[in-house]
Scaffold this motif. Sequence first.
Motif, mmCIF file in Angstrom:
data_model
loop_
_atom_site.group_PDB
_atom_site.id
_atom_site.type_symbol
_atom_site.label_atom_id
_atom_site.label_comp_id
_atom_site.label_asym_id
_atom_site.label_seq_id
_atom_site.Cartn_x
_atom_site.Cartn_y
_atom_site.Cartn_z
ATOM 1 N N TRP A 80 8.695 3.977 -9.251
ATOM 2 C CA TRP A 80 7.910 4.080 -8.024
ATOM 3 C C TRP A 80 7.181 5.285 -7.717
ATOM 4 O O TRP A 80 7.619 5.965 -6.613
ATOM 5 N N SER A 83 6.295 7.399 -4.365
ATOM 6 C CA SER A 83 7.049 6.937 -2.909
ATOM 7 C C SER A 83 8.015 7.883 -2.591
ATOM 8 O O SER A 83 8.036 9.165 -3.104
ATOM 9 N N HIS A 133 10.863 4.383 1.079
ATOM 10 C CA HIS A 133 10.851 3.291 0.186
ATOM 11 C C HIS A 133 12.190 2.802 -0.444
ATOM 12 O O HIS A 133 12.448 1.832 -1.065
ATOM 13 N N LEU A 161 14.952 -2.174 -0.150
ATOM 14 C CA LEU A 161 14.912 -0.881 -0.556
ATOM 15 C C LEU A 161 15.471 -0.542 -1.917
ATOM 16 O O LEU A 161 16.161 -1.488 -2.359
ATOM 17 N N ILE A 347 2.465 4.396 -5.431
ATOM 18 C CA ILE A 347 2.101 4.634 -4.176
ATOM 19 C C ILE A 347 1.006 5.619 -4.027
ATOM 20 O O ILE A 347 1.485 6.862 -4.368
#
Length: 348
Positions: A80, A83, A133, A161, A347
């Motif tokens: 991720w 994030s 997140h 999550l 992200i």
Amino acid sequence: MMNEILKPSRPWIRDAMLYEKMDDRVKCELCERRCLIQPDKTGFCRTRFNVGGNLYTLVYGNLSSISANPIEKKPFYHFWPGSVALTCGSWSCNFECPWCQNWHISKSPPELKKANYISPENFVKQTIEWHCHGTSISFNEPSLMFEYSLDVFRLARTRGLYNTFVTNGYMTRKALYMLREAGLDAINIDIKGDTEVVRRYCGANVELVWRNVREAKKLGIHLEVVNLVIPGVNDREEQLRELAKRHYCEAGQDTPLHFTAYYPAYKFNALPTPVSTLERAHDIAVSEGLDFVYIGNVPGHKYENTYCPGCGELLIKRFGLELLESKLKEKKCPKCRREIPIVGKIIT
């Protein structure tokens, strides 16, 4: 003693899991120290208390710290990216590292009579309210908050999550399996050094840490490995090369390996790690066949970035804890189309 410890007004003191009763003593089976704990005593980590032949955790939701952190701080570079994880820690540790950066919490036992208690429900609620997140248990050794982690992870998963752990990797196999079953998505394991370094400075057996590196990979948990490079302790070429070889064997060619810079802290006053030492560690690991080797705690260094191991194209650009740019297209190199092992959304 029992009435004094187990008061209803102390929700951070709960039944512990993973222990064996042995008359009035208990054998803790949370970490590989497997402490034999006498009545009215705690084990090595000082977070588990024997009351009447039953074991209790003193740190269920007993938080020393909580903050929203970039996932890159953990460090996770392939999970991720960009994030933010709501991160919490508690008290104490099951290692003895004399250079600990978070020594003010890792070297302090929890207090029995007061705590900054946050329930799992409120923690997950705050995660959502703070627009994070996912969750992360970190700062001190997260496995000590085992029971709390299980409950947080289960709740977080129902809300979409992710869940992460930043750990020394000394939990028992059963603890690791239970964390995975509850919803642990990613784990960062700090190796700390070779057999002698880990025995001398941490009071632990590094083979058990490597075992959990291997087990995490088998369980399908996203894995990244970090090694704090300390001058005069674990920075010799043969030590770095052996670590890289072991990483290749146990974690795999495409599992990220982070070499991070040490700074003096707690009881250790060696000079900070030279950048040249970190670059040498990086080059050694690459020469041993690892695809994704990073340098940490040196903001702006080129080895903070992710490059395609096939063609060398710059794919993800970072500065410190900030993700600046991603050129990946469907998690593939835009130049040679090689697939890059990234878990979750990027992200930007």
